[in-house]
Design an enzyme around this catalytic site. Structure first.
Site, PDB file in Angstrom:
ATOM      1  N   CYS A 198       5.669   5.934   3.716  1.00 23.19           N
ATOM      2  CA  CYS A 198       5.000   5.199   2.650  1.00 23.19           C
ATOM      3  C   CYS A 198       3.861   6.080   2.143  1.00 23.19           C
ATOM      4  CB  CYS A 198       4.443   3.892   3.182  1.00 23.19           C
ATOM      5  SG  CYS A 198       3.506   2.974   1.942  1.00 23.19           S
ATOM      6  N   ASP A 228       0.980   5.259   1.599  1.00 21.65           N
ATOM      7  CA  ASP A 228      -0.274   4.789   2.174  1.00 21.65           C
ATOM      8  C   ASP A 228      -1.028   5.940   2.853  1.00 21.65           C
ATOM      9  OD1 ASP A 228      -2.108   3.516   4.144  1.00 21.65           O
ATOM     10  OD2 ASP A 228      -1.161   1.692   3.413  1.00 21.65           O
ATOM     11  N   HIS A 285       5.506   1.131   7.833  1.00 23.31           N
ATOM     12  CA  HIS A 285       4.343   0.923   8.700  1.00 23.31           C
ATOM     13  C   HIS A 285       3.934  -0.541   8.741  1.00 23.31           C
ATOM     14  CE1 HIS A 285       1.367   0.589   5.317  1.00 23.31           C
ATOM     15  NE2 HIS A 285       2.360   1.183   4.700  1.00 23.31           N
ATOM     16  N   CYS A 309       2.052  -3.070   5.019  1.00 23.44           N
ATOM     17  CA  CYS A 309       2.347  -2.250   3.849  1.00 23.44           C
ATOM     18  C   CYS A 309       2.091  -3.025   2.558  1.00 23.44           C
ATOM     19  CB  CYS A 309       3.809  -1.807   3.907  1.00 23.44           C
ATOM     20  SG  CYS A 309       4.226  -0.695   2.571  1.00 23.44           S
TER      21      CYS A 309
HETATM   22 ZN    ZN Z   1       2.917   1.053   2.755  1.00 20.77          ZN
END
Ligand code: ZN
Length: 494
Positions: A151, A153, A218, A229
């Site tokens: 991701c 992130d 995650h 997420c």
């Molecule tokens: Zn994420």
């Protein structure tokens, strides 16, 4: 000045979930590479130190902005504290309308990032040579290429060296997307490119090896509904299903196009971003992955703490064998192949070092369990700095295509920066190949188009000076790394 939103944490709530020990006991696992952890913590301090000094430096500079020798004094102070000078034009006009702290803060964020890139080789050399999953090991497992899509992130930014203990190299590609929802067509193109290199002998030792695609979702065990997420609304099952869906689509796309047996192998991994423990979903004999068939290193760490290395390794192998033999929802069709088996075992063992890293250097769980990125990187990610929460990454070729990722990023920075009156620093970055004539100019034009489109998409922020875009390009093959490009240079055609 950064907070992770509403997170009043009591001391009990912060007790480390991976390692619960009695008085006088210590978390020191036999399989943990302590020396590597020392090298990684030195790296983390080096990189974070370059950003941590920005706010205090600017506050001090701001305090003497009306003095006669302000510019010279401010530059001396910045050089001393940050290692670089501030943009002269921003300082010279301070006596008229006051310092533009918003612009200075964004400039310093980019400049500190640049500093990290310029020193990346020296900073990273100590840990690069000690990674558990190095190029030779991955090749020995039967893979010529590992293509990882985590991701976007920021909490997954240190994925390779910290969470996976995997040495970054030319055969490992990291392409992050919001929610790990990678671009299937883009991946088919990347796979085709690597296959062509393999078949033409451009991947020494890779002739009979395979391509491995890893998707990384995650979740947050401490605050599952808030800090999971964002792209999946913190619904963990949606994050798992979506990432697995993309992996299966990629396999189908390649099999349908190039024939049965052509598809790459896949692996699905989940990261608990509070403590950096991982869930490795075990492929079966057909390479199929299942949301319910996995092993969790948080559990393994607790179960094997206090064992000697050989017993702990045997326990890991037994846990994998047990999961592979599971029935019901978790049932698969036979055991995974030997190369994948070795890779999974090494990955599980390597991650134990990261769990202990978080225990020893971050009190068992990150103090800021949510977002704490310094800026947004839009376009193509740079992989020069490998550390948790350095930037939020929005992969995009055009703003229209990457709008969803960009919107999530702006939402995150509304909490992090705009709330405090700071601008959102956006680094618009693309790669080019110096082997391709005219590629640099085209990359620069692409930066300019994306920068203009970002201003159009967030008109209010743009008008209030709350967006600060810096354009940059990197040569895929040469020495130019994240070279800053200014609007004027674009206009003049340089
Ligand atoms: Zn994420």
């Amino acid at each position: 000045m950064r907070t992770a939103g509403a997170l009043p944490q009591s001391a009990e709530a912060l007790a480390n979930p991976a390692c619960v020990v009695g008085p006088g006991q210590r978390c020191e696992h036999a399989l943990v590479d302590q020396a590597l952890n020392q090298r990684l913590v030195a790296y983390e301090h080096q990189v974070r130190g370059r950003f941590a000094a920005i706010v205090d430096t600017l506050k001090t500079v701001s305090a003497f902005q009306h003095e006669v020798d302000f510019v010279a004094r401010a530059q001396r102070y910045a050089q001393d504290r940050l290692g670089y000078e501030l943009p002269a034009d921003l300082l010279e006009d301070a006596w008229v309308a006051g310092l533009n702290m918003r612009a200075l803060h964004a400039c310093c964020t980019f400049r500190s990032f640049k500093e990290c890139i310029e020193r990346a080789d020296a900073d990273q050399a100590p840990w690069r040579e000690r990674m558990a999953l190095d190029a030779d090991f991955i090749q020995a497992c039967g893979y010529h290429t590992v293509d990882v899509s985590p991701c976007a992130d920021g909490r997954l930014q240190g994925l390779l060296p910290f969470i996976f203990r995997m040495a970054p190299n030319d055969n490992i590609q990291v392409k992050a997307y919001a929610g790990a929802m990678f671009d299937v067509e883009g991946d088919v193109a990347d796979w085709t490119h690597r296959e062509l290199e393999r078949l033409s002998g451009a991947l020494p030792g890779g002739e009979s090896a395979n391509y491995l695609k890893i998707a990384v979702y995650h979740f947050s065990t401490s605050l599952p509904c808030d800090q999971g997420c964002a792209a999946h609304g913190s619904h963990d099952s949606k994050a798992v299903e979506s990432a697995l869906g993309r992996l299966n689509e990629l396999r189908a796309a390649i099999e349908n196009t190039f024939g049965r047996g052509a598809a790459p192998e896949i692996l699905l991994v989940g990261v608990d971003t509070d403590i950096d423990a991982i869930r490795v979903h075990l492929p079966d004999a057909s390479g199929d992955v299942n949301p319910y068939r996995y092993v969790d290193t948080g559990d393994l760490y607790r179960e094997t703490l206090g064992m000697d290395a050989a017993s702990a390794r045997a326990h890991l192998a037994a846990a994998v064998a047990r999961a592979e033999a599971a029935d019901g929802w978790a049932q698969g069709e036979g055991a995974m192949n030997a190369g994948m088996h070795n890779l999974v075992l090494r990955l599980l063992e390597a991650n134990l070092s990261q769990i202990e890293y978080v225990i020893q250097h971050h009190a068992g769980r990150y103090a800021v369990i949510g977002h704490d990125e310094a800026f947004i990187c839009a376009g193509e990610a740079t992989n020069y700095v490998q550390l948790r929460n350095k930037y939020y990454y929005a992969h995009l070729d055009t703003v229209e295509e990457g709008a969803a990722d960009m919107d999530v990023g702006i939402k995150i920075f509304t909490g992090l920066n705009i709330r405090h009156g700071l601008a959102v620093p956006v680094l618009v970055h693309f790669h080019y190949s110096s082997r391709v004539p005219g590629a640099r100019e085209r990359a620069v034009m692409r930066c300019k188009r994306v920068k203009a489109a970002i201003a159009v998409r967030y008109p209010q922020l743009h008008e209030q000076g709350l967006l600060n875009c810096q354009m940059a390009v990197s040569d895929r093959y040469g020495s130019e790394r994240c070279a800053f490009v200014e609007d004027a240079a674009v206009a003049a055609g340089h």
